[in-house]
Each structure stands twice: as structure tokens, then as C-alpha cells.
Enzyme design. Structure first.
Site, PDB file in Angstrom:
ATOM      1  N   GLU A   1     -18.786 -15.605   6.975  1.00 38.45           N
ATOM      2  CA  GLU A   1     -18.469 -14.448   7.982  1.00 38.45           C
ATOM      3  C   GLU A   1     -18.783 -13.158   7.296  1.00 38.45           C
ATOM      4  OE1 GLU A   1     -15.610 -15.048  11.293  1.00 38.45           O
ATOM      5  OE2 GLU A   1     -14.796 -13.319  10.351  1.00 38.45           O
TER       6      GLU A   1
ATOM      7  N   GLU B   1      -7.744 -18.043  21.730  1.00 42.41           N
ATOM      8  CA  GLU B   1      -7.037 -19.255  21.291  1.00 42.41           C
ATOM      9  C   GLU B   1      -5.455 -19.065  20.827  1.00 42.41           C
ATOM     10  OE1 GLU B   1      -9.854 -17.854  20.279  1.00 42.41           O
ATOM     11  OE2 GLU B   1     -11.376 -19.528  19.884  1.00 42.41           O
TER      12      GLU B   1
ATOM     13  N   HIS C   1     -16.504 -39.551  -4.201  1.00 46.45           N
ATOM     14  CA  HIS C   1     -16.586 -40.879  -3.509  1.00 46.45           C
ATOM     15  C   HIS C   1     -16.982 -40.636  -2.094  1.00 46.45           C
ATOM     16  CE1 HIS C   1     -14.528 -42.788  -6.754  1.00 46.45           C
ATOM     17  NE2 HIS C   1     -13.469 -42.014  -6.471  1.00 46.45           N
TER      18      HIS C   1
ATOM     19  N   LYS D   1      -4.794 -10.130  14.282  1.00 47.31           N
ATOM     20  CA  LYS D   1      -5.051  -8.745  14.230  1.00 47.31           C
ATOM     21  C   LYS D   1      -5.137  -8.104  15.397  1.00 47.31           C
ATOM     22  CE  LYS D   1      -8.570  -5.781  12.119  1.00 47.31           C
ATOM     23  NZ  LYS D   1      -9.665  -5.630  11.144  1.00 47.31           N
TER      24      LYS D   1
ATOM     25  N   GLY E   1      -9.869  -9.213   9.054  1.00 47.82           N
ATOM     26  CA  GLY E   1      -9.210 -10.531   9.184  1.00 47.82           C
ATOM     27  C   GLY E   1      -9.209 -11.669   8.227  1.00 47.82           C
ATOM     28  N   ARG E   2     -10.613 -11.752   7.658  1.00 46.67           N
ATOM     29  CA  ARG E   2     -10.830 -12.605   6.669  1.00 46.67           C
ATOM     30  C   ARG E   2     -10.051 -12.437   5.351  1.00 46.67           C
ATOM     31  NH1 ARG E   2     -15.220 -10.896   8.728  1.00 46.67           N
ATOM     32  NH2 ARG E   2     -16.767  -9.812   7.522  1.00 46.67           N
TER      33      ARG E   2
ATOM     34  N   LYS F   1     -18.183 -15.625  22.578  1.00 46.08           N
ATOM     35  CA  LYS F   1     -16.692 -15.662  23.009  1.00 46.08           C
ATOM     36  C   LYS F   1     -17.174 -15.037  24.402  1.00 46.08           C
ATOM     37  CE  LYS F   1     -14.326 -13.603  18.911  1.00 46.08           C
ATOM     38  NZ  LYS F   1     -13.640 -12.729  18.340  1.00 46.08           N
TER      39      LYS F   1
HETATM   40  O1  F6P Z   1     -13.998 -14.810  15.616  1.00 45.12           O
HETATM   41  C1  F6P Z   1     -13.903 -14.167  14.354  1.00 45.12           C
HETATM   42  C2  F6P Z   1     -12.520 -13.521  14.255  1.00 45.12           C
HETATM   43  O2  F6P Z   1     -12.725 -12.245  14.801  1.00 45.12           O
HETATM   44  C3  F6P Z   1     -12.230 -13.371  12.718  1.00 45.12           C
HETATM   45  O3  F6P Z   1     -12.907 -12.478  12.079  1.00 45.12           O
HETATM   46  C4  F6P Z   1     -10.795 -13.182  12.835  1.00 45.12           C
HETATM   47  O4  F6P Z   1     -10.168 -13.470  11.505  1.00 45.12           O
HETATM   48  C5  F6P Z   1     -10.529 -14.210  13.857  1.00 45.12           C
HETATM   49  O5  F6P Z   1     -11.348 -13.993  15.038  1.00 45.12           O
HETATM   50  C6  F6P Z   1      -8.977 -13.813  14.392  1.00 45.12           C
HETATM   51  O6  F6P Z   1      -8.893 -12.624  15.130  1.00 45.12           O
HETATM   52  P1  F6P Z   1      -7.409 -12.217  15.348  1.00 45.12           P
HETATM   53  O7  F6P Z   1      -6.622 -12.181  13.942  1.00 45.12           O
HETATM   54  O8  F6P Z   1      -7.692 -10.814  15.816  1.00 45.12           O
HETATM   55  O9  F6P Z   1      -6.998 -13.158  16.524  1.00 45.12           O
END
Ligand code: F6P
Length: 575
Positions: free
Chosen positions: A382, A242, A413, A236, A296-297, A541
Site C-alpha cells: 500500500e 466493513e 513443504h 481511523k 492506517g498501516r 470502494k
Molecule cells: O482501504 C484501505 C484503507 O484505507 C487502509 O489504508 C486502512 O488501513 C484501512 O482502509 C482501514 O481504514 P480505517 O482505519 O479508516 O477503517
């Protein structure tokens, strides 16, 4: 004449009085501390009675299943909540709470584009992404539907071209493998859906890389051929460390052998941030947009769903949207007493805030839904892992629970022992399907026998007398019976919901996901928190960025003695 004035006078006094009561009630839900409201207090009183009651007693009423279940024939979904520790009075009081919280009014604000995410000044419109009725939805005076539909059209063309071989790699070969690079909401949703709808997949293979741990991307790249691989960079913000790190590694992997010009045929981006996408080297033509009003979620319904469309085909992706739209309408238009997300939310609230249940298990009896609990962890935790309420005050009650779970029967199990006989109180959702995707022998009957058996065992347990009777019948000696009986007794009285669906299809999955989204929304309203921001992920972060420079030797920041000690050991033992 006097009498007339007297009557008019009394009438106005009464009117004033009624209006006064109404205002006080409003104030109570909006301004007075939640636990002091009559709605909360009534539930508290009811809890004191109910905690002495066992589900065995409640089920003496033969009508209980009829009273506490909802069947939606169109969707082929039954929601059975009769195995909950509630009576008719509890249910009425929970519905009173929901009414006083104005859940429907708040939902209408969300659906209509009001900026209900007030800490970020954003509308919350994942529902507009699946607005199959195509009714206009306005944000800042602009109807968002034309741009949503335009992106859907672009996704349709791209997924069709990719699947048919119209879109080819830089050397002219058909794309056979897609790698989605994203994390959090840009990973968990599409990953879960692709896994859940694997049975319907007839497109390229789809892989998901999320972890910045180098093994994640290396493991995937080892299996792939550059000439036939497409990378979808999903972020987003397009700033997530990452994702950008993994995307840069993927780009090097492509360009090292195929040259820089290959990027245009092997990379597409899903993002709200056109500037950063361009800086990365992905052209606007290869960018699928979404907007700030998509959290995002909650984004799998947006361009973030592109890997799903490529994997199962665009028409089936639309079926997924249609299922969610169906649930949206159910949520908006059903009375609270028949409203599945609202009832689920109210029951979760009942256990979370009165029974002290701090965790909640999601137990899908479907191998393909094994990622569903992990997906819901982000959506729920979240969203509702918050401490500050609408008024900016700390809450003095529990908010979002810890969500966890595993597919059945595997979980049985592993951790079910604790649910049955441990000291923790864990409400559970059991999700099962009437018709299997693969008919193999009696596998499905065996799977579903367990799906039905577990909630029954959790609710009713096994009494001491039943245990003794069973052991006697098995010819066990009295001394051994005495020893074993306490260990073999099951208290029962563990609450569960059962969601029973005709079949796992894109449509029913869409509805199931939306059901949980709205449950989470409803609980956020009941707890008076903002379910749509996530400030809690920021601090870690920021610190990681500072420490990264320390690890690279570019800075030597002062930390607490623990962090400094660990960093020192890391640096001195690093090869
Ligand atoms: O670290 C949490 C977050 O901001 C989430 O809310 C989001 O889904 C995820 O990181 C990834 O963010 P992006 O889509 O901006 O890479």
C-alpha cells in the site's frame, strides 16, 4: 600585480566550476529522469558484471560474512546480507545512490513533522507515537507529544482496569474476551502483534473480526458470552463500510439482550473521527484518539494498539514501543554503510530494478510470526505500489515489489520448490531466533537447522557433478543418473538476507517492525514516490457503493456487459 589578478581569476573560475558540478549533480537526482543519473548508470554497469558471477565465486573470499553483516549487540540482532549477489563495488554504488537520494535528510523531515505526505498535506509521525525520548515534535506549530502521552496514559488506565476487573460489563461481570473490529491497518498490525506475542499474553482473549463476510463475525460471536465481551471498534476514519457493518451487528448482538444502556460498558472506539464515533453511540470517554499524521498501516503504535495492551499488559506494550524507538535511532543516526533498514532497502532496490525481481518473500522461522508476511503486504504494497513520482510524472522503472511469504518450516513443504528450481528470481528474508519461547525436546534445533539450511541451499545449490557423484555413491545405474541429473541439479545463486535475533520479545518485535517500516520508507525515497497515501484503494470502494444499491434493487445502473451479466446472474439465482 597581473599575476595576482590572474590567480584570483583562476580561483573564481574553479570555484564556479565546482559549484556548477554540484548543482548539476543535485539536478540530476532531483529533476533529471532517475535512470539517466550517474548513480543509476553505474549500478547498471555493475549489474552487467555481476549477473555473470555466482555466489559460489563470491564466497571464495573468506572475509565475506564479516564484510557484509551487521551485529547489534544491544538488540541482540544480526543482519547477514553476505548471501546477496553483490561485491564491494556494488555495495559502494548502492550507498552512493542512497546518498544522492538524500534518504537521511528525508527521514529527518519525516521525524520532525514536515508534511512529507504531500498529496494529502499530512505529516507522517508514527515515529512520534514511540518517541520514548519524549523530545518535542511540532505539527503546525503544536507539539504533538503531550497529546500522544495523554492517550498513552488513557490506554494504560483502561488496559489495567480491564485486566484487573475494575472495568466490568453491564451486568457486573469481568471482561474475559475482547473483539477488535477493524480492517487493513486497523486490523493487520494489532492482529499480527497479538499473535506474535501470544507467549507473553496474560490478559483477556482477543479476537479479530475484519471481513464483511458475515461468517467472520458470526464465527466469533458463537464462542462468546455477551456479559463478558468487550468490542473495540478500530477505524481511523470511522466510515469504513466493513468495520461499521460489523460494529452495528455487534451492537445489535449486545443490545438485543442487554439493552441500549449496555453499549457504554461493552464498546470502545479507536479513531481520529470523534463526530462519527459519537454518531455511532460511543461516548467520548470511551474513545481513544489518534490523528491524521498517523497512517492506517503505521498505526499499531497508536491507540490502535489498545488490544495489544489489553492482551499482554501495558508495560509490555511500552517495551514494543521502546524496541521501535531503538530502531528509529539506529535508522536516523547510523552511517548508511551500517544502517540495517537502508542496506535492506538498497538490496531490495538492486533486485527489483536491475535483476527484474517482481516479488519478494518474507520467511519467518517462528510459528508466532506467521501473520508477519500478511502484515507487511499492506505496509509495503500500500506504501510503495505507486506509479507517479515526486514531480507528478509516471515512472519508467519498477517500484514496490509483490510481498508474500509464510512461516518456516511450513512454507518449505509448500512453495519452496519454486524458489529453488522455478524460473522466477525471488529474493527472500529469513527471520529466525536463537532462543526458543518453549523448550521442547530438540524442536528448536530442528527448526533452526532448516533456517540455516535453506539460505545455504539457495545460495550454493547443487552442481551437476555433485549430483552425479551423490547418485553414483548411492549405487544408481548410469542410465538413471543420466535421466535424473538435470532434475536434481540446483542452480543456486538465489539471494537471501538472514535476520537472526536472540529471542522474540516485545522489544525485539518492535525493532523488527520498525526495521521494515524504514526499509519501505527508504525505498519510497529511492523511487521518488509518496509512500504515505493510498489513492489506489478508492475507486473500488466507490464502485462497490454504487453496485450495492443495484444489488438491493434500489438502482439499476448501467455497467459494462461483463459486470452487468454477473450482477444479473447473482440476482436471479439468489435465494
Ligand atoms: O482501504 C484501505 C484503507 O484505507 C487502509 O489504508 C486502512 O488501513 C484501512 O482502509 C482501514 O481504514 P480505517 O482505519 O479508516 O477503517
Amino acid at each position: 600585480m597581473r599575476l595576482k589578478f590572474l590567480i584570483i581569476g583562476i580561483f573564481f573560475v574553479l570555484l564556479f566550476f565546482i559549484f556548477g558540478i554540484f548543482l548539476v549533480k543535485e539536478k540530476q537526482m532531483n529533476e533529471i529522469e532517475l535512470r539517466s543519473t550517474p548513480q543509476w548508470r553505474n549500478l547498471e554497469k555493475n549489474y552487467k558484471e555481476l549477473k555473470k558471477v555466482h555466489l559460489r565465486d563470491l564466497f571464495k573470499d573468506e572475509n565475506r560474512f564479516c564484510e557484509f553483516s551487521v551485529r547489534d549487540n544491544d538488540l541482540g540482532l544480526t543482519f547477514d546480507y553476505s548471501k546477496n549477489i553483490i561485491n564491494s563495488c556494488t555495495f559502494r554504488l548502492l550507498m552512493d545512490f542512497v546518498k544522492a537520494a538524500k534518504v537521511n535528510e528525508c527521514a529527518r523531515k519525516m521525524f520532525s513533522g514536515e508534511k512529507i505526505n504531500w498529496t494529502e498535506q499530512r505529516a507522517v509521525l508514527h515515529t512520534a507515537l514511540r518517541n520514548r525520548g519524549n523530545k518535542s515534535v511540532y505539527v503546525d506549530g503544536e507539539d504533538v507529544m503531550p497529546k500522544i502521552n495523554a492517550v498513552l496514559e488513557k490506554m494504560k488506565k483502561f488496559s489495567n482496569d480491564l485486566r484487573s476487573g475494575e472495568w466490568r460489563g453491564a451486568t457486573g461481570k469481568k471482561i474475559t474476551d475482547i473483539v477488535n473490529i477493524g480492517i487493513g491497518g486497523s486490523d493487520l498490525g494489532p492482529r499480527m502483534v497479538c499473535e506474535a506475542l501470544k507467549y507473553y499474553a496474560d490478559g483477556p482473549n482477543v479476537y479479530f473480526v475484519s471481513n464483511v463476510d458475515g461468517v467472520d463475525i458470526c464465527d466469533v460471536l458463537k464462542k462468546l458470552n455477551r456479559e463478558t465481551t468487550l468490542f473495540i471498534v478500530a477505524s481511523k476514519t470511522f466510515t469504513t463500510i466493513e468495520t461499521i457493518t460489523n460494529a452495528l451487528t455487534a451492537r445489535r448482538w449486545i443490545t438485543n439482550k442487554l439493552g441500549d444502556s449496555a453499549v457504554v460498558k461493552h464498546f470502545v472506539a479507536l479513531s481520529t473521527n470523534a463526530k462519527k464515533v459519537k454518531e455511532f453511540g460511543i461516548s467520548e470517554n470511551n474513545m481513544f484518539k489518534f490523528w491524521d499524521f498517523v497512517g492506517g498501516r503505521y498505526s499499531l503504535w497508536s491507540a490502535i494498539g489498545l488490544p495489544i495492551a489489553c492482551y499482554i499488559g501495558f508495560d509490555k506494550f511500552v517495551e514494543l514501543l521502546e524496541g521501535a524507538y531503538y530502531m528509529d535511532q539506529h535508522f536516523l543516526n547510523s552511517p548508511y554503510e551500517k544502517n540495517i533498514p537502508v542496506i535492506m532497502a538498497a538490496l531490495g532496490f538492486w533486485y527489483n530494478n536491475f535483476f527484474g525481481a517482481s516479488t519478494y518473500a518474507i520467511l519467518p522461522y517462528s510459528k508466532y510470526l506467521h501473520k508477519f508476511p500478511a502484515y507487511l503486504q499492506q505496509v509495503d504494497m500500500e506504501s510503495n505500489g505507486k506509479t507517479i513520482n515526486f514531480e507528478g510524472n509516471r515512472v519508467n522503472y519498477e517500484t514496490g515489489p509483490i510481498i508474500w511469504g509464510e512461516a518456516g518450516t511450513n512454507g518449505q513443504h509448500s512453495f519452496y520448490q519454486l524458489i529453488h528450481q522455478g524460473t522466477k528470481f525471488i529474493p527472500c528474508d529469513f527471520i529466525g531466533f536463537i532462543n526458543p519461547l518453549e523448550k521442547v525436546g530438540d524442536h528448536h534445533e530442528k527448526l533452526m537447522a532448516n533456517y540455516f539450511a535453506q539460505p545455504e541451499a539457495l545460495a550454493f545449490g547443487l552442481t551437476k557433478d555433485e549430483v552425479i557423484g551423490n547418485l553414483r555413491k548411492a549405487g544408481i545405474s548410469s542410465s538413471e543418473i543420466e535421466l535424473l541429473t538435470p532434475h536434481k541439479t540446483f542452480d543456486g545463486n538465489k539471494p537471501t538476507n538472514s535476520i537472526l535475533i536472540n529471542k522474540l520479545t516485545p522489544r525485539t518485535l518492535g525493532a523488527l517492525i520498525a526495521l521494515y517500516e524504514h526499509k519501505i520508507f527508504t525505498q519510497g525515497v529511492m523511487w521518488k514516490i509518496n509512500s504515505f497515501d493510498q489513492w489506489g484503494v478508492e475507486l473500488g470502494k466507490v464502485l462497490a457503493n454504487v453496485i450495492l444499491l443495484d444489488l438491493k434493487g434500489e438502482t439499476d445502473n448501467k455497467h459494462d456487459s461483463s459486470t452487468s451479466g454477473l450482477i444479473k446472474i447473482f440476482k436471479s439465482n439468489k435465494n
